[in-house]
Design a protein around this motif. Structure first.
Motif, PDB file in Angstrom:
ATOM      1  N   MET A   1       0.843  -1.192   0.000  1.00  0.00           N
ATOM      2  CA  MET A   1       0.000   0.000   0.000  1.00  0.00           C
ATOM      3  C   MET A   1       0.877   1.239   0.000  1.00  0.00           C
ATOM      4  N   ALA A   2       0.644   2.101  -0.992  1.00  0.00           N
ATOM      5  CA  ALA A   2       1.275   3.417  -0.995  1.00  0.00           C
ATOM      6  C   ALA A   2       0.354   4.384  -0.272  1.00  0.00           C
ATOM      7  N   ASP A   3       0.890   5.537   0.072  1.00  0.00           N
ATOM      8  CA  ASP A   3       0.098   6.550   0.779  1.00  0.00           C
ATOM      9  C   ASP A   3      -0.069   7.776  -0.116  1.00  0.00           C
ATOM     10  N   GLN A   4      -1.320   8.109  -0.396  1.00  0.00           N
ATOM     11  CA  GLN A   4      -1.665   9.328  -1.125  1.00  0.00           C
ATOM     12  C   GLN A   4      -1.231   9.251  -2.594  1.00  0.00           C
ATOM     13  N   LEU A   5      -1.270   8.084  -3.184  1.00  0.00           N
ATOM     14  CA  LEU A   5      -0.872   7.891  -4.583  1.00  0.00           C
ATOM     15  C   LEU A   5      -2.082   7.931  -5.500  1.00  0.00           C
ATOM     16  N   ARG A   6      -2.072   8.838  -6.459  1.00  0.00           N
ATOM     17  CA  ARG A   6      -3.139   8.932  -7.450  1.00  0.00           C
ATOM     18  C   ARG A   6      -3.052   7.756  -8.431  1.00  0.00           C
ATOM     19  N   TRP A   7      -4.204   7.271  -8.853  1.00  0.00           N
ATOM     20  CA  TRP A   7      -4.246   6.174  -9.821  1.00  0.00           C
ATOM     21  C   TRP A   7      -3.696   6.605 -11.174  1.00  0.00           C
ATOM     22  N   ASP A   8      -3.886   7.880 -11.543  1.00  0.00           N
ATOM     23  CA  ASP A   8      -3.513   8.333 -12.878  1.00  0.00           C
ATOM     24  C   ASP A   8      -2.075   8.823 -12.959  1.00  0.00           C
ATOM     25  N   TYR A   9      -1.254   8.477 -11.950  1.00  0.00           N
ATOM     26  CA  TYR A   9       0.171   8.749 -12.010  1.00  0.00           C
ATOM     27  C   TYR A   9       0.969   7.468 -12.195  1.00  0.00           C
ATOM     28  N   LEU A  10       0.342   6.432 -12.739  1.00  0.00           N
ATOM     29  CA  LEU A  10       1.014   5.182 -13.093  1.00  0.00           C
ATOM     30  C   LEU A  10       0.831   4.942 -14.579  1.00  0.00           C
ATOM     31  N   SER A  11       1.911   4.537 -15.249  1.00  0.00           N
ATOM     32  CA  SER A  11       1.818   4.357 -16.695  1.00  0.00           C
ATOM     33  C   SER A  11       0.923   3.194 -17.080  1.00  0.00           C
ATOM     34  N   CYS A  12       0.744   2.204 -16.198  1.00  0.00           N
ATOM     35  CA  CYS A  12      -0.169   1.106 -16.521  1.00  0.00           C
ATOM     36  C   CYS A  12      -1.617   1.563 -16.528  1.00  0.00           C
ATOM     37  N   TYR A  13      -1.901   2.753 -15.973  1.00  0.00           N
ATOM     38  CA  TYR A  13      -3.237   3.343 -16.040  1.00  0.00           C
ATOM     39  C   TYR A  13      -3.332   4.410 -17.128  1.00  0.00           C
ATOM     40  N   GLY A  14      -2.321   4.462 -17.987  1.00  0.00           N
ATOM     41  CA  GLY A  14      -2.373   5.378 -19.118  1.00  0.00           C
ATOM     42  C   GLY A  14      -1.635   6.674 -18.934  1.00  0.00           C
ATOM     43  N   ALA A  15      -0.981   6.889 -17.792  1.00  0.00           N
ATOM     44  CA  ALA A  15      -0.229   8.123 -17.599  1.00  0.00           C
ATOM     45  C   ALA A  15       0.931   8.176 -18.590  1.00  0.00           C
ATOM     46  N   ASP A  16       1.066   9.311 -19.276  1.00  0.00           N
ATOM     47  CA  ASP A  16       2.172   9.457 -20.221  1.00  0.00           C
ATOM     48  C   ASP A  16       3.212  10.467 -19.741  1.00  0.00           C
ATOM     49  N   HIS A  17       3.027  10.990 -18.525  1.00  0.00           N
ATOM     50  CA  HIS A  17       3.984  11.948 -17.987  1.00  0.00           C
ATOM     51  C   HIS A  17       5.003  11.294 -17.057  1.00  0.00           C
ATOM     52  N   ILE A  18       4.833   9.991 -16.808  1.00  0.00           N
ATOM     53  CA  ILE A  18       5.730   9.252 -15.914  1.00  0.00           C
ATOM     54  C   ILE A  18       5.715   7.790 -16.341  1.00  0.00           C
ATOM     55  N   GLU A  19       6.835   7.119 -16.146  1.00  0.00           N
ATOM     56  CA  GLU A  19       6.926   5.689 -16.453  1.00  0.00           C
ATOM     57  C   GLU A  19       7.147   4.922 -15.156  1.00  0.00           C
ATOM     58  N   THR A  20       6.300   3.913 -14.949  1.00  0.00           N
ATOM     59  CA  THR A  20       6.411   3.065 -13.755  1.00  0.00           C
ATOM     60  C   THR A  20       6.508   1.607 -14.220  1.00  0.00           C
ATOM     61  N   PRO A  21       7.664   1.213 -14.773  1.00  0.00           N
ATOM     62  CA  PRO A  21       7.773  -0.097 -15.431  1.00  0.00           C
ATOM     63  C   PRO A  21       7.565  -1.283 -14.504  1.00  0.00           C
ATOM     64  N   ASN A  22       7.916  -1.159 -13.247  1.00  0.00           N
ATOM     65  CA  ASN A  22       7.778  -2.309 -12.355  1.00  0.00           C
ATOM     66  C   ASN A  22       6.317  -2.568 -11.988  1.00  0.00           C
ATOM     67  N   LEU A  23       5.563  -1.502 -11.751  1.00  0.00           N
ATOM     68  CA  LEU A  23       4.134  -1.684 -11.528  1.00  0.00           C
ATOM     69  C   LEU A  23       3.435  -2.081 -12.828  1.00  0.00           C
ATOM     70  N   ASP A  24       3.935  -1.611 -13.949  1.00  0.00           N
ATOM     71  CA  ASP A  24       3.400  -2.063 -15.242  1.00  0.00           C
ATOM     72  C   ASP A  24       3.599  -3.571 -15.382  1.00  0.00           C
ATOM     73  N   TRP A  25       4.765  -4.043 -14.952  1.00  0.00           N
ATOM     74  CA  TRP A  25       5.034  -5.479 -15.032  1.00  0.00           C
ATOM     75  C   TRP A  25       4.055  -6.261 -14.152  1.00  0.00           C
ATOM     76  N   LEU A  26       3.811  -5.750 -12.950  1.00  0.00           N
ATOM     77  CA  LEU A  26       2.864  -6.428 -12.070  1.00  0.00           C
ATOM     78  C   LEU A  26       1.487  -6.492 -12.723  1.00  0.00           C
ATOM     79  N   ALA A  27       1.070  -5.388 -13.352  1.00  0.00           N
ATOM     80  CA  ALA A  27      -0.219  -5.377 -14.040  1.00  0.00           C
ATOM     81  C   ALA A  27      -0.245  -6.396 -15.168  1.00  0.00           C
ATOM     82  N   SER A  28       0.882  -6.587 -15.850  1.00  0.00           N
ATOM     83  CA  SER A  28       0.932  -7.549 -16.956  1.00  0.00           C
ATOM     84  C   SER A  28       0.840  -8.985 -16.469  1.00  0.00           C
TER      85      SER A  28
END
Length: 532
Positions: A1-28
């Motif tokens: 669990m992260a604290d105060q993390l927006r869903w739309d600041y992860l690239s696996c949710y379509g964010a194009d202003h930041i890359e979160t490859p490890n969470l993207d991998w988990l989503a895959s």
């Protein structure tokens, strides 16, 4: 669990202003839940819902620092019943019910008292990411000692190293002041709170052997103070931030509570572009650091073979308004605050068909407790738990699902409550979201209404538009329906109640029978001493 993390600041949710490859991998490797909502957009009550599987109106811990009452069943209680160890590494924001414990003669030093005081978790490490010289009960001594062991001493190493920077003239600069956010924290990245908690999480897993366990690895960041270690402090620029989501019409609202909210100091501050730009850039850096550390955790799980038997759930306790809608901090029910990222990797073969997919099913934070119980083959506890297991969704099974999600907010301690002249007992908000329409009940004021299909940014409040009167009425009825549901009858299961119904009155109780024949015709026996 992260604290105060927006869903739309992860690239696996379509964010194009930041890359979160490890969470993207988990989503895959698992399932991404697109419409996951917390039960309150504020740390304490949200987490108490995650830990109890119950709505805020049910567990009663409606605000930060409001104790979770003694006797409220928790995830740890349910898991220990079936032989599963349930442990904490990180933050809970739990406040124990000291008065209730004292009334019942439960001491914090006892085995039961320690569990009650820690929300049902066995504590491996507790670190709430708070200035513990001011809040000694919030815990952080382990991290302080760790920093001292690595040459970072002081009266409060958490404050002086993890949340302090060095200015251009060699002076100490506090992370509590947002103008210092571009500076690097004094602590090296390998010793940051995020890195340390990751290491402690790995230490915990290594110590468990073959026994079944659940580890709540609960990070502090990207929650404020906004200060990141190098190189994360200057990894992004203001131009990398997504455009702020707000409109001039929102400032002109006739809703007194919304006007009062935008008037609060933190909202007026974060609504200033120069403040949002400083905080947002650091926020992104902290998210990138978190993703990097999760990559280290995932590598460990792969290398040790634990990916074969371990469910991994990643989520946040709520989001952050970050200047959207002229608001700061968390609070209220806009998607930037009440909607969260939720990624689940389920190692079981039954989940193979949905790997790398996403669902738009309406999911709530309270669904995690029954999901974990289901994973460990625990008994159904629907008379206690108000969430439902996510296993059918992850296994692609046809299942009836909820029609709407609920979130609640108690603003009794907020300045806006006094500005609108509301008594603390009536300072209640509730959200009903059916996947398109978001209805916000505001006690003693008019509601709010948004159409997220035509207005995904939630800029236009439709509650006063007569064209939407039917939707308003329908959602108001859903709120009333939810409010009437059982939520306090938790000491008897449905099966027990059916058995009691079959047995009629308790043994030795005979009510309303005219004579012996009528009694015996009902399958009851006369008392031994009676003949008629």
């Amino acid at each position: 669990m992260a604290d105060q993390l927006r869903w739309d600041y992860l690239s696996c949710y379509g964010a194009d202003h930041i890359e979160t490859p490890n969470l993207d991998w988990l989503a895959s490797r698992g399932m991404r839940f697109n419409k996951a909502y917390v039960q309150s957009p504020i740390c304490g009550p949200s987490r108490m819902s995650f830990y109890t599987g119950r709505y805020v109106r049910s567990h009663g811990s409606t605000w930060n620092g409001f104790p979770l009452r003694v006797g409220e069943p928790t995830l740890g209680d349910h898991l220990r019943e079936i032989g599963v160890k349930c442990s904490l590494v990180g933050k809970t924001h739990m406040t124990p019910d000291k008065e209730g414990m004292e009334r019942l003669g439960i001491t914090p030093e006892s085995t039961i008292g320690a569990l009650v005081a820690q929300c049902g978790f066995e504590v491996f490490v507790r670190d709430d990411g708070t200035n513990h010289s001011d809040y000694p009960g919030r815990c952080g001594e382990d991290y302080d000692q760790y920093l001292r062991d690595h040459g970072m001493d002081g009266d409060n190493p958490w404050e002086e190293w993890a949340n302090t920077a060095i200015g251009p003239a060699g002076e100490m600069r506090t992370g509590w002041v947002i103008e210092n956010a571009p500076l690097a924290a004094r602590v090296p990245k390998e010793h940051s709170e995020t890195a340390w908690l990751t290491t402690r999480g790995i230490d915990y897993i290594e110590a468990q052997g073959d026994q079944p366990w659940l580890c709540h690895l609960s990070y502090i960041k990207p929650h404020w103070p906004f200060l990141a270690p190098a190189p994360y402090n200057d990894m992004y620029k203001a131009a990398d931030l997504p455009p702020v989501v707000r409109s001039d019409d929102e400032r002109q609202t006739d809703h007194p509570l919304m006007q009062a909210w935008m008037n609060m100091r933190v909202c007026k501050s974060m609504a200033r572009d120069e403040v949002r730009d400083l905080a947002g850039v650091c926020y992104m850096g902290l998210i990138k650091e978190l993703d990097d550390q999760l990559g280290r955790l995932f590598s460990y799980l792969r290398e040790t073979g634990r990916m074969d038997d371990t469910m991994i759930v990643f989520c946040s306790d709520h989001g952050d308004n970050m200047g959207d809608h002229w608001l700061g901090e968390k609070d209220l029910f806009y998607d930037c605050s009440a909607r969260i990222p939720l990624l689940i990797y389920d190692p079981r073969d039954q989940a193979d068909a949905t790997r790398g997919t996403a669902t738009d099913a309406l999911v709530e934070g309270i669904d995690l407790v029954p999901t974990f119980l289901d994973f460990f083959n625990g008994a159904d506890k629907s008379h206690i738990l108000e969430g439902r297991s996510l296993s059918p969704l992850m296994q692609g099974a046809a299942t009836e699902w909820r029609e709407f999600a609920v979130s609640e907010y108690d603003y009794a301690t907020r300045d806006s409550r006094r500005e609108v002249g509301m008594d603390q007992a009536d300072a209640r908000l509730a959200m009903i979201f059916d996947g398109r329409w978001k209805y916000v009940h505001v006690e003693k004021m008019r509601p709010l209404l948004f159409d997220l299909e035509d207005d995904p940014d939630e800029l236009c409040d439709l509650a006063t538009n007569p064209e939407y009167a039917n939707e308003l009425s329908r959602l108001r009825d859903l709120h009333f329906e939810w409010s009437r549901q059982h939520h306090s009858r938790i000491t008897r299961s449905a099966a027990q109640i059916e058995r009691m119904t079959d047995a009629k009155e308790p043994p030795g109780i005979y009510i309303g029978y005219r004579d012996k024949n009528e009694l015996e015709g009902d399958g009851r026996q006369m008392p031994d001493h009676a003949s008629g």
